[in-house]
Motif scaffolding. Structure first.
Motif, PDB file in Angstrom:
ATOM      1  N   PHE A 280       0.955  -1.198   0.004  1.00  9.43           N
ATOM      2  CA  PHE A 280      -0.056  -0.116   0.069  1.00  9.43           C
ATOM      3  C   PHE A 280       1.036   1.044  -0.108  1.00  9.43           C
ATOM      4  O   PHE A 280       1.920   1.519   0.700  1.00  9.43           O
ATOM      5  N   GLU A 281       0.642   2.191  -1.001  1.00 17.30           N
ATOM      6  CA  GLU A 281       1.379   3.264  -0.882  1.00 17.30           C
ATOM      7  C   GLU A 281       0.330   4.535  -1.057  1.00 17.30           C
ATOM      8  O   GLU A 281      -0.651   4.378  -1.700  1.00 17.30           O
ATOM      9  N   THR A 282       0.708   5.681  -0.316  1.00 14.05           N
ATOM     10  CA  THR A 282      -0.074   6.653  -0.211  1.00 14.05           C
ATOM     11  C   THR A 282       0.571   7.870  -1.230  1.00 14.05           C
ATOM     12  O   THR A 282       2.026   7.974  -1.145  1.00 14.05           O
ATOM     13  N   LYS A 283      -0.291   8.762  -1.998  1.00 15.17           N
ATOM     14  CA  LYS A 283       0.208   9.980  -2.258  1.00 15.17           C
ATOM     15  C   LYS A 283       0.080  11.206  -1.521  1.00 15.17           C
ATOM     16  O   LYS A 283       0.409  12.197  -1.966  1.00 15.17           O
ATOM     17  N   ASN A 284      -0.408  10.918  -0.558  1.00 14.55           N
ATOM     18  CA  ASN A 284      -0.772  12.103   0.551  1.00 14.55           C
ATOM     19  C   ASN A 284       0.543  12.819   0.819  1.00 14.55           C
ATOM     20  O   ASN A 284       1.547  12.028   1.603  1.00 14.55           O
ATOM     21  N   LYS A 285       0.801  14.018   0.711  1.00 16.31           N
ATOM     22  CA  LYS A 285       2.075  14.608   0.959  1.00 16.31           C
ATOM     23  C   LYS A 285       1.726  15.789   2.317  1.00 16.31           C
ATOM     24  O   LYS A 285       2.474  16.525   2.634  1.00 16.31           O
ATOM     25  N   SER A 286       0.574  15.632   2.954  1.00 19.50           N
ATOM     26  CA  SER A 286       0.302  16.564   4.278  1.00 19.50           C
ATOM     27  C   SER A 286       1.265  16.237   5.159  1.00 19.50           C
ATOM     28  O   SER A 286       1.732  15.269   5.578  1.00 19.50           O
ATOM     29  N   THR A 287       1.559  17.388   5.709  1.00 21.66           N
ATOM     30  CA  THR A 287       2.618  17.395   7.139  1.00 21.66           C
ATOM     31  C   THR A 287       1.619  16.841   8.298  1.00 21.66           C
ATOM     32  O   THR A 287       0.166  16.740   8.283  1.00 21.66           O
ATOM     33  N   VAL A 288       1.969  16.569   9.532  1.00 21.04           N
ATOM     34  CA  VAL A 288       1.549  15.975  10.692  1.00 21.04           C
ATOM     35  C   VAL A 288       0.504  17.108  11.204  1.00 21.04           C
ATOM     36  O   VAL A 288      -0.728  17.134  11.615  1.00 21.04           O
ATOM     37  N   LEU A 289       0.914  18.476  10.928  1.00 22.92           N
ATOM     38  CA  LEU A 289       0.043  19.602  11.406  1.00 22.92           C
ATOM     39  C   LEU A 289      -1.074  19.560  10.350  1.00 22.92           C
ATOM     40  O   LEU A 289      -2.466  19.900  11.106  1.00 22.92           O
ATOM     41  N   GLU A 290      -0.910  19.605   9.408  1.00 20.34           N
ATOM     42  CA  GLU A 290      -2.098  19.574   8.389  1.00 20.34           C
ATOM     43  C   GLU A 290      -3.119  18.290   8.724  1.00 20.34           C
ATOM     44  O   GLU A 290      -4.174  18.464   8.579  1.00 20.34           O
ATOM     45  N   LEU A 291      -2.881  17.159   9.102  1.00 17.65           N
ATOM     46  CA  LEU A 291      -3.526  16.027   9.269  1.00 17.65           C
ATOM     47  C   LEU A 291      -4.201  16.335  10.654  1.00 17.65           C
ATOM     48  O   LEU A 291      -5.486  16.141  10.674  1.00 17.65           O
ATOM     49  N   PHE A 292      -3.394  16.984  11.766  1.00 16.31           N
ATOM     50  CA  PHE A 292      -4.080  17.478  12.784  1.00 16.31           C
ATOM     51  C   PHE A 292      -5.351  18.299  12.581  1.00 16.31           C
ATOM     52  O   PHE A 292      -6.435  18.089  13.207  1.00 16.31           O
ATOM     53  N   ILE A 293      -5.143  19.286  11.774  1.00 12.97           N
ATOM     54  CA  ILE A 293      -6.391  20.491  11.386  1.00 12.97           C
ATOM     55  C   ILE A 293      -7.401  19.710  10.808  1.00 12.97           C
ATOM     56  O   ILE A 293      -8.557  19.925  10.845  1.00 12.97           O
ATOM     57  N   GLN A 294      -7.096  19.012   9.816  1.00 16.77           N
ATOM     58  CA  GLN A 294      -8.118  18.176   9.104  1.00 16.77           C
ATOM     59  C   GLN A 294      -8.913  17.248  10.003  1.00 16.77           C
ATOM     60  O   GLN A 294     -10.149  17.017   9.824  1.00 16.77           O
ATOM     61  N   PHE A 295      -7.960  16.687  10.872  1.00 14.04           N
ATOM     62  CA  PHE A 295      -8.599  15.624  11.838  1.00 14.04           C
ATOM     63  C   PHE A 295      -9.990  16.477  12.792  1.00 14.04           C
ATOM     64  O   PHE A 295     -10.964  16.167  12.971  1.00 14.04           O
ATOM     65  N   LEU A 296      -9.445  17.595  13.013  1.00 18.26           N
ATOM     66  CA  LEU A 296     -10.335  18.415  13.870  1.00 18.26           C
ATOM     67  C   LEU A 296     -11.646  18.805  12.947  1.00 18.26           C
ATOM     68  O   LEU A 296     -12.779  19.121  13.656  1.00 18.26           O
ATOM     69  N   GLU A 297     -11.415  19.216  11.916  1.00 13.39           N
ATOM     70  CA  GLU A 297     -12.459  19.688  11.016  1.00 13.39           C
ATOM     71  C   GLU A 297     -13.524  18.594  10.653  1.00 13.39           C
ATOM     72  O   GLU A 297     -14.609  18.907  10.526  1.00 13.39           O
ATOM     73  N   TYR A 298     -12.740  17.314  10.361  1.00 10.23           N
ATOM     74  CA  TYR A 298     -13.542  16.287   9.911  1.00 10.23           C
ATOM     75  C   TYR A 298     -14.440  15.826  11.189  1.00 10.23           C
ATOM     76  O   TYR A 298     -15.841  15.839  10.996  1.00 10.23           O
ATOM     77  N   PHE A 299     -13.845  15.895  12.453  1.00  6.73           N
ATOM     78  CA  PHE A 299     -14.938  15.471  13.802  1.00  6.73           C
ATOM     79  C   PHE A 299     -15.582  16.471  14.286  1.00  6.73           C
ATOM     80  O   PHE A 299     -16.456  16.389  14.938  1.00  6.73           O
ATOM     81  N   GLY A 300     -15.148  17.736  13.943  1.00  2.00           N
ATOM     82  CA  GLY A 300     -15.893  18.833  14.341  1.00  2.00           C
ATOM     83  C   GLY A 300     -17.426  18.870  13.684  1.00  2.00           C
ATOM     84  O   GLY A 300     -18.020  19.549  14.186  1.00  2.00           O
ATOM     85  N   THR A 301     -17.445  18.400  12.641  1.00  2.00           N
ATOM     86  CA  THR A 301     -18.757  18.488  11.937  1.00  2.00           C
ATOM     87  C   THR A 301     -19.508  17.100  11.750  1.00  2.00           C
ATOM     88  O   THR A 301     -20.433  16.884  11.066  1.00  2.00           O
ATOM     89  N   PHE A 302     -18.765  15.943  12.300  1.00  2.00           N
ATOM     90  CA  PHE A 302     -19.357  14.667  12.251  1.00  2.00           C
ATOM     91  C   PHE A 302     -20.703  14.544  12.799  1.00  2.00           C
ATOM     92  O   PHE A 302     -20.699  15.012  14.206  1.00  2.00           O
ATOM     93  N   ASP A 303     -21.537  13.820  12.285  1.00  2.00           N
ATOM     94  CA  ASP A 303     -22.765  13.701  12.827  1.00  2.00           C
ATOM     95  C   ASP A 303     -22.892  12.264  13.667  1.00  2.00           C
ATOM     96  O   ASP A 303     -23.206  11.302  13.066  1.00  2.00           O
ATOM     97  N   PHE A 304     -22.453  12.299  14.925  1.00  2.00           N
ATOM     98  CA  PHE A 304     -22.346  11.306  15.790  1.00  2.00           C
ATOM     99  C   PHE A 304     -23.882  10.738  16.003  1.00  2.00           C
ATOM    100  O   PHE A 304     -23.939   9.607  16.401  1.00  2.00           O
ATOM    101  N   SER A 305     -24.875  11.582  15.888  1.00  2.00           N
ATOM    102  CA  SER A 305     -26.161  11.002  16.242  1.00  2.00           C
ATOM    103  C   SER A 305     -26.900  10.124  15.069  1.00  2.00           C
ATOM    104  O   SER A 305     -27.866   9.355  15.519  1.00  2.00           O
ATOM    105  N   LYS A 306     -26.257  10.011  14.052  1.00  2.00           N
ATOM    106  CA  LYS A 306     -26.509   9.409  12.766  1.00  2.00           C
ATOM    107  C   LYS A 306     -25.790   8.342  12.336  1.00  2.00           C
ATOM    108  O   LYS A 306     -26.055   7.077  12.147  1.00  2.00           O
ATOM    109  N   TYR A 307     -24.402   8.370  12.563  1.00  2.00           N
ATOM    110  CA  TYR A 307     -23.458   7.630  11.958  1.00  2.00           C
ATOM    111  C   TYR A 307     -22.392   6.903  12.874  1.00  2.00           C
ATOM    112  O   TYR A 307     -22.000   7.512  13.991  1.00  2.00           O
ATOM    113  N   MET A 308     -22.044   5.682  12.584  1.00  2.00           N
ATOM    114  CA  MET A 308     -20.945   5.198  13.172  1.00  2.00           C
ATOM    115  C   MET A 308     -19.476   5.603  12.872  1.00  2.00           C
ATOM    116  O   MET A 308     -19.606   5.966  11.622  1.00  2.00           O
ATOM    117  N   VAL A 309     -18.579   5.304  13.775  1.00  2.00           N
ATOM    118  CA  VAL A 309     -17.226   5.544  13.167  1.00  2.00           C
ATOM    119  C   VAL A 309     -16.695   4.054  12.848  1.00  2.00           C
ATOM    120  O   VAL A 309     -16.845   3.275  13.724  1.00  2.00           O
TER     121      VAL A 309
END
Length: 515
Positions: A411-440
């Motif tokens: 498995f190889e990824t083409k993702n070039k994000s830094t750890v900081l970028e990944l951290f911010i994207q993580f916050l954005e993703y779960f900041g708007t995640f609808d836990f009331s409807k969907y499972m993780v």
């Protein structure tokens, strides 16, 4: 001064587009240097168990005599490694690993028990200085280690980049070589006692560490999870058996029956550990828990231990997390960063209804699959490739047991994000995640409706009837998403370059503002 908002680009998830954030700075080379070799999980377990079998722990009065103790023990066999460390209570401990197993037996032949001590052979010995030969040399190749995580604020402050800070956080917080060895010795101590006194009830039982101790996400001082597993080679007269005779036995006809059996088993193990394993305090049997456990505190590693019986799902998810953590050099440091962030916010403070580090790590892995350029494959992708290869070396069997071989899976990824970028994207993703409807879930990137109304539902891909996260309250989920929004606002103002006046910057500034 470089601010976060001055180096932005578009990021995107598989399910949509994120806000305009994220530094384009490439990951620091030092982060790649901390990336461990890809050792298969089963090989890791086998290697660490072998080390433990050839090792003993010695308690010494002062570090000054460690060299003499080393040279005394050389008479029993060649010593491969010798560690010295000091516990929080200022006791000095040596860990000796012999090259050959018979050296341990030789050591035991020349060791005795204190008067009135329970005479059960174990791996912990106390050195009597007065009995040592004073002519023994004090010179020895000793490895000094720290069994306690060091303060790292000064180290992080002097880093050159944000990603180097994350790398240093990871390197200085993760379990050390000594800590890993001690955890496998802790498992061996319990296993030896159970094998000696309950071999008929627990045939060929083996005690394995699982969870943070071996999945690559464990921090210094984290609790130890142990699983007692039984011999799986016992003959069974199922529908395919040609044996005309079978033993009568108590039938386990329901999950409740299984839990009651395990509850009684942990009661027996609690008594054995309390009386026969040295250094164990506050031993308790939680026989009525959903997963019955023996809990105790091990004074030789200064950590709490939970021992469960036949916890296969826990063992398998550990192997899965370990494997995914080795898919890319950014994954483990990223998860360390997320967990440190949650700790500073008090989100993982061991309250009854709070989010655990395991649940947070699972959420991280789910998020890393959701990226437009994912860093790890989904569980279904792994199963698909395994089935195509049809190899005996890596399998997900009918019980969803996860057995993986890095030599056979690519498995190889083409993702070039830094750890900081990944951290911010993580916050954005779960900041708007609808836990009331969907499972993780780590099974697929598709949004999957959850089958129950629990505030947090993490899909157990090994046992769908026992999902994770059901302990978490709605209040904790609401707090999580509020803290995420506050964090995103604070991140806009944080400095990402070192400060000339030696003030906090980068990771230290972010975490200090979030307290």
């Amino acid at each position: 001064m470089l601010k976060l908002q001055s180096c932005l680009r578009f990021g995107q998830y598989a399910s949509g587009t994120s806000r305009r954030w994220h530094s384009t700075v490439l990951p620091d080379q030092k982060l790649k240097k901390s990336y461990p070799n890809k050792e298969n999980f089963r090989d890791l377990i086998e290697r660490r168990q072998s080390e433990a079998l050839r090792s003993v722990i010695l308690e010494v009065n002062t570090i000054d005599v460690c060299g003499q103790v080393y040279n005394h023990c050389k008479q029993f066999g060649e010593i491969k490694n010798a560690f010295v460390y000091t516990l929080k209570d200022e006791r000095n401990i040596m860990l000796l690993e012999y090259k050959h197993l018979d050296a341990v037996s030789e050591t035991f032949k020349f060791s005795g028990f204190k008067a009135n001590a329970v005479q059960c052979p174990n791996r912990v010995l106390v050195v009597k200085n007065s009995k040592l030969n004073s002519s023994l040399s004090t010179n020895a190749p000793l490895l000094l280690d720290n069994a306690i995580a060091p303060p790292i604020a000064h180290i992080l402050r002097n880093a050159a980049t944000f990603d180097e800070q994350v790398c240093l956080l990871y390197d200085n917080s993760r379990l050390t070589e000594l800590s890993l060895r001690l955890r496998f010795l802790t498992a061996l101590q319990a296993q030896v006692v159970i094998n000696k006194y309950m071999n008929e009830s627990f045939p060929n039982a083996i005690v394995y560490p699982f969870g943070s101790s071996v999945n690559g996400f464990g921090k210094m001082g984290c609790d130890i999870d142990l699983a007692l597993r039984f011999d799986t080679d016992i003959d069974r007269t199922d529908g395919n058996s040609d044996k005309p005779l079978e033993f009568c036995g108590k039938m386990i006809e329901s999950e409740d029956d299984s839990n009651k059996l395990q509850g009684n088993q942990v009661k027996c193990m609690a008594s054995l550990i309390e009386y026969f394993v040295p250094g164990c305090e506050s031993v308790s049997a939680f026989s009525g828990a959903r997963v019955p456990i023996v809990r105790y505190f091990d004074t030789y590693i200064h950590s709490s231990v939970d021992l469960s019986v036949d916890n296969l799902a826990g063992f398998h998810i550990t192997e899965y997390m370990y494997t995914m953590g080795l898919m890319d050099h950014r994954i483990r440091p990223f998860i360390f960063l997320v967990r440190q962030w949650a700790k500073e916010f008090g989100l993982t403070n061991k309250r009854r209804y709070s989010i655990t580090n395991f649940q947070l790590s699972y959420m991280c892995l789910s998020f890393l699959q959701q990226l437009k350029e994912p860093l790890i494959p989904t569980f279904e992708d792994v199963k698909l490739q395994m089935n195509k290869n049809q190899s005996e070396n890596f399998t997900i069997n009918k019980n969803n047991e996860f057995i993986f071989d890095f030599d056979r899976f690519k498995f190889e990824t083409k993702n070039k994000s830094t750890v900081l970028e990944l951290f911010i994207q993580f916050l954005e993703y779960f900041g708007t995640f609808d836990f009331s409807k969907y499972m993780v879930t780590v099974k697929t990137i598709e949004k999957t409706p959850k089958p129950a109304a629990d505030p947090l539902y993490l899909e157990n891909v090994f046992d769908s009837t026992n999902p994770w996260g059901l302990n978490v309250s709605q209040a904790e989920i609401s707090t999580l998403q509020i803290m995420i929004q506050e964090s995103l606002q604070e991140l806009e103002q944080c400095s990402l370059t070192p400060s000339d006046n030696h003030h906090n910057w980068g990771l230290l500034e972010i975490l200090s503002k979030l307290k």
